[in-house]
Design a protein around this motif. Structure first.
Motif, PDB file in Angstrom:
ATOM      1  N   ALA A   1      10.788 -34.253   4.915  1.00  9.49           N
ATOM      2  CA  ALA A   1       9.878 -35.344   5.281  1.00  9.49           C
ATOM      3  C   ALA A   1       8.546 -34.793   5.780  1.00  9.49           C
ATOM      4  CB  ALA A   1      10.517 -36.230   6.350  1.00  9.49           C
ATOM      5  N   THR A   2       8.590 -33.667   6.474  1.00  9.23           N
ATOM      6  CA  THR A   2       7.351 -33.045   6.945  1.00  9.23           C
ATOM      7  C   THR A   2       6.480 -32.612   5.773  1.00  9.23           C
ATOM      8  OG1 THR A   2       8.345 -32.275   9.013  1.00  9.23           O
ATOM      9  CG2 THR A   2       6.397 -31.097   8.228  1.00  9.23           C
ATOM     10  N   PHE A   3       7.086 -31.942   4.802  1.00 12.29           N
ATOM     11  CA  PHE A   3       6.308 -31.493   3.648  1.00 12.29           C
ATOM     12  C   PHE A   3       5.895 -32.664   2.759  1.00 12.29           C
ATOM     13  CE2 PHE A   3       7.905 -27.338   4.858  1.00 12.29           C
ATOM     14  CZ  PHE A   3       6.834 -26.512   4.539  1.00 12.29           C
ATOM     15  N   ALA A   4       6.729 -33.699   2.690  1.00 16.99           N
ATOM     16  CA  ALA A   4       6.333 -34.898   1.944  1.00 16.99           C
ATOM     17  C   ALA A   4       5.111 -35.538   2.589  1.00 16.99           C
ATOM     18  CB  ALA A   4       7.496 -35.891   1.893  1.00 16.99           C
TER      19      ALA A   4
ATOM     20  N   LEU B   1       5.458 -34.632  12.050  1.00 15.34           N
ATOM     21  CA  LEU B   1       6.263 -35.271  13.094  1.00 15.34           C
ATOM     22  C   LEU B   1       5.819 -36.710  13.320  1.00 15.34           C
ATOM     23  CD1 LEU B   1       8.409 -35.099  15.296  1.00 15.34           C
ATOM     24  CD2 LEU B   1       6.653 -34.178  16.835  1.00 15.34           C
ATOM     25  N   ILE B   2       4.513 -36.938  13.256  1.00 15.54           N
ATOM     26  CA  ILE B   2       3.998 -38.300  13.436  1.00 15.54           C
ATOM     27  C   ILE B   2       4.513 -39.214  12.328  1.00 15.54           C
ATOM     28  CG2 ILE B   2       1.909 -39.712  13.407  1.00 15.54           C
ATOM     29  CD1 ILE B   2       0.452 -37.386  14.748  1.00 15.54           C
ATOM     30  N   VAL B   3       4.460 -38.732  11.091  1.00 16.96           N
ATOM     31  CA  VAL B   3       4.939 -39.533   9.961  1.00 16.96           C
ATOM     32  C   VAL B   3       6.440 -39.762  10.058  1.00 16.96           C
ATOM     33  CG1 VAL B   3       5.280 -39.547   7.456  1.00 16.96           C
ATOM     34  CG2 VAL B   3       3.078 -38.850   8.412  1.00 16.96           C
ATOM     35  N   LEU B   4       7.190 -38.716  10.385  1.00 20.80           N
ATOM     36  CA  LEU B   4       8.642 -38.846  10.497  1.00 20.80           C
ATOM     37  C   LEU B   4       9.018 -39.831  11.601  1.00 20.80           C
ATOM     38  CD1 LEU B   4      11.403 -37.952   9.520  1.00 20.80           C
ATOM     39  CD2 LEU B   4      11.284 -36.003  11.074  1.00 20.80           C
ATOM     40  N   SER B   5       8.298 -39.795  12.711  1.00 16.92           N
ATOM     41  CA  SER B   5       8.546 -40.756  13.788  1.00 16.92           C
ATOM     42  C   SER B   5       8.251 -42.176  13.323  1.00 16.92           C
ATOM     43  CB  SER B   5       7.683 -40.416  15.007  1.00 16.92           C
ATOM     44  OG  SER B   5       7.995 -39.141  15.516  1.00 16.92           O
ATOM     45  N   GLY B   6       7.179 -42.324  12.557  1.00 18.67           N
ATOM     46  CA  GLY B   6       6.844 -43.639  12.015  1.00 18.67           C
ATOM     47  C   GLY B   6       7.902 -44.146  11.055  1.00 18.67           C
TER      48      GLY B   6
ATOM     49  N   ARG C   1       7.789 -30.733  -6.196  1.00 17.81           N
ATOM     50  CA  ARG C   1       8.177 -30.887  -4.793  1.00 17.81           C
ATOM     51  C   ARG C   1       8.660 -32.312  -4.518  1.00 17.81           C
ATOM     52  NH1 ARG C   1       3.329 -28.105  -3.915  1.00 17.81           N
ATOM     53  NH2 ARG C   1       2.326 -29.976  -3.079  1.00 17.81           N
ATOM     54  N   GLY C   2       7.969 -33.292  -5.079  1.00 17.04           N
ATOM     55  CA  GLY C   2       8.391 -34.674  -4.875  1.00 17.04           C
ATOM     56  C   GLY C   2       9.793 -34.924  -5.399  1.00 17.04           C
ATOM     57  N   VAL C   3      10.090 -34.396  -6.576  1.00 16.33           N
ATOM     58  CA  VAL C   3      11.426 -34.556  -7.151  1.00 16.33           C
ATOM     59  C   VAL C   3      12.472 -33.858  -6.281  1.00 16.33           C
ATOM     60  CG1 VAL C   3      12.882 -33.986  -9.132  1.00 16.33           C
ATOM     61  CG2 VAL C   3      10.554 -34.829  -9.499  1.00 16.33           C
ATOM     62  N   ILE C   4      12.125 -32.694  -5.747  1.00 18.66           N
ATOM     63  CA  ILE C   4      13.056 -31.965  -4.875  1.00 18.66           C
ATOM     64  C   ILE C   4      13.347 -32.766  -3.609  1.00 18.66           C
ATOM     65  CG2 ILE C   4      13.295 -29.929  -3.396  1.00 18.66           C
ATOM     66  CD1 ILE C   4      11.812 -28.336  -5.532  1.00 18.66           C
TER      67      ILE C   4
END
Length: 268
Positions: free
Chosen positions: A199-202, A221-226, A150-153
């Protein structure tokens, strides 16, 4: 600045870059020693604490690159002076994604580090998984091979889209073809969607799975906003520096900083 002119960064950039690399190396060594010492003293496991601390830095650096990709695509979709004047900085930030992939390697290594019955990710410990029904239930998703894939994807998707936007932008500078602007605008909607999902799944994989018994639907969403906040703050900082050097001292005006500041406040 015409399309045939090749921008050369101020000499101060090279000087500060050398200082930053030197300081970064020193702080890396000091951070590893300090994290190992404190982790061992507190009973968390020295190397486990080193990787835990490293993960924070990895999150931050990757967030600037991915957040810049989101801002870049948003700028293509909406237009405006804020997007035009910051586009090159966001493009440059997205070109660090291959380096972020290299930074992902220690995170992968951490999956195999178990010290004193502790691990960075609890679900990598087979003994704990065997005795925990919740971890057993999540094992089809939370397992080392699938985590790495998943990380590579994620990185492959981010790099492909960033490379596409960068290539079309450079081609537009060379040819002046107005159709390229439309192409970048059209694909930017797809970029926003892909970045939002990946980014959500990451965030779920790299952050939320540190506590596999806890979950939150808004965590991504919190991480993506950050990440968006970090990317925009980074670009504003770089623009502030470049504003005092030729030729960007004429390009960046107070109006642009006002626009960036307003966008920044939406994420605070």
């Amino acid at each position: 600045m015409d399309a045939t002119h090749r921008y050369t960064a101020p000499d101060a950039v090279a000087r500060y870059r050398s200082l930053a690399l030197l300081a970064g190396g020193d702080f890396l060594v000091a951070g590893v020693v300090l994290a190992y010492t404190l982790g061992s003293y507190a009973g968390y496991g020295g190397f486990v604490q080193v990787f835990r601390s490293y993960l924070v830095g990895f999150f931050f650096c990757t967030g600037i690159a991915v957040g810049s990709l989101a801002w870049l695509s948003l700028g293509h979709m909406t237009g405006g002076a804020w997007a035009l004047t910051s586009r090159r900085l966001f493009e440059a930030a997205t070109r660090t994604l291959p380096f972020c992939l290299v930074l992902f390697i220690p995170v992968v290594v951490s999956l195999f580090v178990h010290e004193g019955g502790r691990s960075l990710y609890e679900w990598t410990d087979a003994a704990r998984v065997a005795g925990d029904e919740a971890l057993k239930h999540k094992q089809p998703y939370l397992n080392i091979p699938f985590f790495v894939v998943r990380g590579v994807i994620y990185f492959a998707a981010w790099f492909f889209l960033a490379n596409l936007l960068n290539r079309w932008s450079a081609e537009q500078d060379t040819t002046g073809d107005p159709r390229l602007r439309r192409k970048m605008q059209d694909i930017s909607g797809v970029v926003i969607l892909v970045v939002g999902l990946t980014a959500t799944f990451a965030a779920f994989d790299w952050g939320m799975s540190l506590e596999p018994h806890w979950f939150s639907t808004i965590y991504g969403l919190i991480v993506l906003s950050g990440w968006g906040l970090s990317a925009l703050a980074f670009v504003i900082t770089v623009a502030t520096f470049l504003r005092h050097h030729e030729p960007m001292n004429d390009a960046y005006q107070p109006l642009h900083f006002h626009d960036w500041g307003k966008l920044l406040l939406t994420l605070v």
